[in-house]
Design an enzyme around this catalytic site. Structure first.
Site, PDB file in Angstrom:
ATOM      1  N   HIS A  37       0.839  -1.210   0.000  1.00 50.11           N
ATOM      2  CA  HIS A  37       0.000   0.000   0.000  1.00 50.11           C
ATOM      3  C   HIS A  37       0.869   1.253   0.000  1.00 50.11           C
ATOM      4  CE1 HIS A  37      -2.912  -2.819   2.108  1.00 50.11           C
ATOM      5  NE2 HIS A  37      -3.659  -2.345   1.135  1.00 50.11           N
ATOM      6  N   LYS A 149      -1.568  -6.502  -8.015  1.00 52.21           N
ATOM      7  CA  LYS A 149      -1.840  -7.738  -7.279  1.00 52.21           C
ATOM      8  C   LYS A 149      -3.307  -8.153  -7.451  1.00 52.21           C
ATOM      9  CE  LYS A 149      -1.976 -10.341  -3.324  1.00 52.21           C
ATOM     10  NZ  LYS A 149      -3.400 -10.255  -3.101  1.00 52.21           N
ATOM     11  N   MET A 184       2.706  -9.302  -1.327  1.00 57.54           N
ATOM     12  CA  MET A 184       2.235  -8.663  -0.088  1.00 57.54           C
ATOM     13  C   MET A 184       0.721  -8.564  -0.105  1.00 57.54           C
ATOM     14  SD  MET A 184       4.987  -5.781   0.790  1.00 57.54           S
ATOM     15  CE  MET A 184       6.727  -6.218   0.878  1.00 57.54           C
ATOM     16  N   ARG A 187      -3.972 -10.139   3.977  1.00 55.94           N
ATOM     17  CA  ARG A 187      -4.413 -11.448   4.475  1.00 55.94           C
ATOM     18  C   ARG A 187      -3.232 -12.364   4.826  1.00 55.94           C
ATOM     19  NH1 ARG A 187      -9.056 -10.408   0.734  1.00 55.94           N
ATOM     20  NH2 ARG A 187     -10.883 -10.307   2.091  1.00 55.94           N
TER      21      ARG A 187
END
Ligand code: PAF
Length: 280
Positions: A37, A149, A184, A187
């Site tokens: 992020h 992702k 990454m 979860r």
């Protein structure tokens, strides 16, 4: 850095920034922020004058059987991370402001959202497109950054933006991986050490496919068979799908057209559902 929790306040701020000619970059998140992020926030900061990070665990994209209640919520730590990565604002609205009582309007993308994730999570993208459209209307961004992702999410949002004439530039940031290859994800924290070791078979399978393509393989059946074989070696891993698709439409490709294809994997590692992909 400022924290905004009211939708009206966010809209007023966005209006003010735009009227001063400031470029607004939005990074939509559900919090539980990790380095992946933060790389999206840094990219937004390179491209925009002001960066808004939204933090909202969106109930409409979780099915009743999914992990909405247990999804990690850690606003204070997330805010500190946003600030360190160069965000100007965190927008964290309460659920009843986003979906007030009686809320009944949803956005459904009906093609790109159907395969892959759409098969096992049929209402997921309806929740994503609805909340992203609402965030666009609340934050009025010039650009919004999403991670590769979630490749199908990216494709669905790009389609929604085109179909509904949003004037938001969708910027796609590369997937960040742990040193051992694991993509990454918020979860990953659910994984025990043993599960995490087995989860590495997902990135291994993708890297193997990439190697095969580099060596000239183009047939999807061979790429998929090899990736599935790697995953099937693990006792705790159950494959949901391994698919070679067009990265814009998510339609299956029989023969890879390099630059257009994507190999996508979803798998359960015991009770943890993971996804990953690689552009080929
Ligand atoms: O990718 C996510 O974290 C979510 O799907 C998003 C885009 C923030 C919408 O809730």
């Amino acid at each position: 850095m400022q924290i905004i929790t009211s939708v009206t306040e966010m809209q007023t701020l966005a209006h003010e920034l735009r009227s001063k000619g400031q470029i607004i970059g939005l990074v939509p998140t559900m919090g539980a922020l990790h380095e992946g992020h933060l790389s999206l926030i840094r990219l937004a900061a390179e491209r925009a004058d002001k960066v808004v990070v939204s933090i909202f665990v969106n109930p409409t994209q979780f099915a009743p059987s999914e992990d909405f209640n247990k999804y990690p919520r850690e606003l204070e730590a997330d805010v500190a991370k946003c600030e360190s990565a160069g965000a100007d604002y965190v927008f964290a609205p309460p659920a009843d402001e986003v979906y007030p009582k009686g809320y009944s309007t949803y956005i459904t993308e009906e093609r790109v959202a159907k395969p892959l994730e759409g098969v096992s999570r049929p209402s997921h993208f309806r929740g994503v497109t609805t909340v992203v459209a609402k965030l666009f209307n609340m934050c009025r961004p010039d650009l919004a950054v999403f991670g590769q992702k979630d490749a199908q999410q990216v494709a669905v949002i790009q389609k929604m933006v085109a179909d509904l004439n949003f004037t938001v530039d969708v910027v796609v940031a590369p997937t960040l991986r742990e040193p051992d290859g694991l993509a990454m994800s918020s979860r990953n924290r659910y994984l025990t050490a043993t599960q995490r070791t087995e989860a590495l078979s997902i990135s291994r399978a993708l890297f193997k496919a990439r190697e095969m393509v580099a060596a000239g393989e183009r047939r999807s059946d061979r790429l998929i068979a090899e990736a599935t074989h790697i995953l099937s070696q693990q006792r705790r891993v159950r494959v949901i799908y391994v698919s070679l698709v067009d990265r814009l439409t998510m339609e299956p490709m029989r023969e890879l057209e390099p630059g257009r294809g994507l190999i996508a994997i979803a798998a359960w590692v015991d009770e943890v559902r993971l996804i990953d992909n690689i552009v080929l």
